[in-house]
Design a protein around this motif. Structure first.
Motif, PDB file in Angstrom:
ATOM      1  N   ILE A  93       0.863  -1.178   0.000  1.00 20.80           N
ATOM      2  CA  ILE A  93       0.000   0.000   0.000  1.00 20.80           C
ATOM      3  C   ILE A  93       0.898   1.226   0.000  1.00 20.80           C
ATOM      4  N   VAL A  94       0.671   2.102  -0.949  1.00 20.64           N
ATOM      5  CA  VAL A  94       1.437   3.346  -1.065  1.00 20.64           C
ATOM      6  C   VAL A  94       0.434   4.484  -1.005  1.00 20.64           C
ATOM      7  N   GLU A  95       0.753   5.494  -0.227  1.00 18.00           N
ATOM      8  CA  GLU A  95      -0.154   6.637  -0.103  1.00 18.00           C
ATOM      9  C   GLU A  95      -0.383   7.293  -1.462  1.00 18.00           C
ATOM     10  N   VAL A  96      -1.604   7.729  -1.669  1.00 14.95           N
ATOM     11  CA  VAL A  96      -1.977   8.384  -2.926  1.00 14.95           C
ATOM     12  C   VAL A  96      -1.074   9.594  -3.192  1.00 14.95           C
ATOM     13  N   ASN A  97      -0.801  10.381  -2.182  1.00 15.61           N
ATOM     14  CA  ASN A  97       0.045  11.566  -2.380  1.00 15.61           C
ATOM     15  C   ASN A  97       1.436  11.184  -2.856  1.00 15.61           C
ATOM     16  N   LYS A  98       1.962  10.096  -2.349  1.00 12.92           N
ATOM     17  CA  LYS A  98       3.294   9.645  -2.765  1.00 12.92           C
ATOM     18  C   LYS A  98       3.274   9.214  -4.233  1.00 12.92           C
ATOM     19  N   ILE A  99       2.238   8.486  -4.625  1.00 13.01           N
ATOM     20  CA  ILE A  99       2.095   8.078  -6.031  1.00 13.01           C
ATOM     21  C   ILE A  99       1.953   9.315  -6.907  1.00 13.01           C
ATOM     22  N   CYS A 100       1.041  10.188  -6.519  1.00 13.16           N
ATOM     23  CA  CYS A 100       0.715  11.340  -7.357  1.00 13.16           C
ATOM     24  C   CYS A 100       1.867  12.329  -7.489  1.00 13.16           C
ATOM     25  N   ASN A 101       2.689  12.452  -6.463  1.00 16.19           N
ATOM     26  CA  ASN A 101       3.831  13.368  -6.550  1.00 16.19           C
ATOM     27  C   ASN A 101       4.841  12.926  -7.602  1.00 16.19           C
TER      28      ASN A 101
ATOM     29  N   SER B 124     -11.155   9.347  -6.562  1.00 19.17           N
ATOM     30  CA  SER B 124     -12.524   9.126  -7.035  1.00 19.17           C
ATOM     31  C   SER B 124     -12.851   7.633  -7.142  1.00 19.17           C
ATOM     32  N   LYS B 125     -11.885   6.786  -6.782  1.00 14.23           N
ATOM     33  CA  LYS B 125     -12.102   5.334  -6.834  1.00 14.23           C
ATOM     34  C   LYS B 125     -13.250   4.960  -5.900  1.00 14.23           C
ATOM     35  N   PRO B 126     -14.234   4.241  -6.423  1.00 12.55           N
ATOM     36  CA  PRO B 126     -15.326   3.786  -5.549  1.00 12.55           C
ATOM     37  C   PRO B 126     -14.775   2.967  -4.380  1.00 12.55           C
ATOM     38  N   GLY B 127     -15.230   3.282  -3.199  1.00 14.69           N
ATOM     39  CA  GLY B 127     -14.711   2.613  -2.009  1.00 14.69           C
ATOM     40  C   GLY B 127     -13.490   3.307  -1.445  1.00 14.69           C
ATOM     41  N   GLY B 128     -12.998   4.298  -2.147  1.00 12.94           N
ATOM     42  CA  GLY B 128     -11.852   5.068  -1.675  1.00 12.94           C
ATOM     43  C   GLY B 128     -10.527   4.369  -1.881  1.00 12.94           C
ATOM     44  N   THR B 129      -9.480   5.078  -1.564  1.00 19.35           N
ATOM     45  CA  THR B 129      -8.135   4.535  -1.730  1.00 19.35           C
ATOM     46  C   THR B 129      -7.510   4.163  -0.392  1.00 19.35           C
TER      47      THR B 129
END
Length: 190
Positions: A31-39, A53-58
């Motif tokens: 599991i990698v934080e969304v902010n880390k991926i997005c950066n 926006s992923k259904p069920g969240g990230t």
């Protein structure tokens, strides 16, 4: 002739196999934080919007789940872009515009374009070939860029005032997210 394996050697082999399996499954269940991926993407705010926006969240979503989700997003948008291009071809009265849209259709279609790359990415993900997924996502970006900017740097850029450039940019940015996720899956990013 039966092999005479000492219990200590057998237990060492079992432990080694367990460690190898645990290490490979940890990489895919990571599991990698969304902010880390997005950066690591070209457009972090766009990436954050897409992944969140992923259904069920990230929250607690592993990399495989995020890869499946983003491949689904890019497939949906490539399909919508193909519909748009077909409509632009049908409604175009300018021969240069029609030629441009027909070229773009080739860049987005299944045979030579982005949709074929998406299908390949799905197959590679099922096969757990994350480098193959990365190659396919990079292929999506390259074929889409061919539509927008031409196949060669010497090609003049068509002054497209339709919504196609925005659709293409969206597809490219989602494919970029897939590449970053795959870089985490292959261990390029830690």
């Amino acid at each position: 002739m039966a092999m005479d394996i000492k219990p200590s050697l057998l237990s060492s082999l079992v432990v080694l196999l367990f460690l190898l399996f645990a290490q490979s499954s940890n990489a895919t269940n990571k599991i990698v934080e969304v902010n880390k991926i997005c950066n690591a993407t070209l457009n972090p705010s766009f990436c954050s919007k897409i992944l969140n926006s992923k259904p069920g969240g990230t929250n607690r979503a592993d990399l495989i789940t995020l890869a499946k989700y983003t491949i689904g997003v890019v497939r949906f948008n490539v399909t919508n872009t193909i519909r748009l291009i077909k409509s632009l071809i049908r409604n175009s009265t300018n021969s240069d515009a029609k030629d441009h849209y027909e070229l773009c259709l080739k860049h987005f279609d299944y045979e030579e374009g982005a949709l074929g790359e998406v299908v390949y990415a799905e197959k590679m993900l099922k096969a757990k070939d994350y480098q193959g997924v990365n190659v396919a996502a990079s292929g999506v970006m390259a074929t889409v860029e061919g539509c927008v900017s031409g196949d060669s740097p010497s090609d003049p850029v068509f002054p497209d005032h339709s919504s196609l450039p925005k659709y293409a940019e969206y597809v490219e940015q989602v494919a970029d997210i897939i590449c970053v996720i795959c870089n985490y899956l292959t261990g390029i990013y830690k």
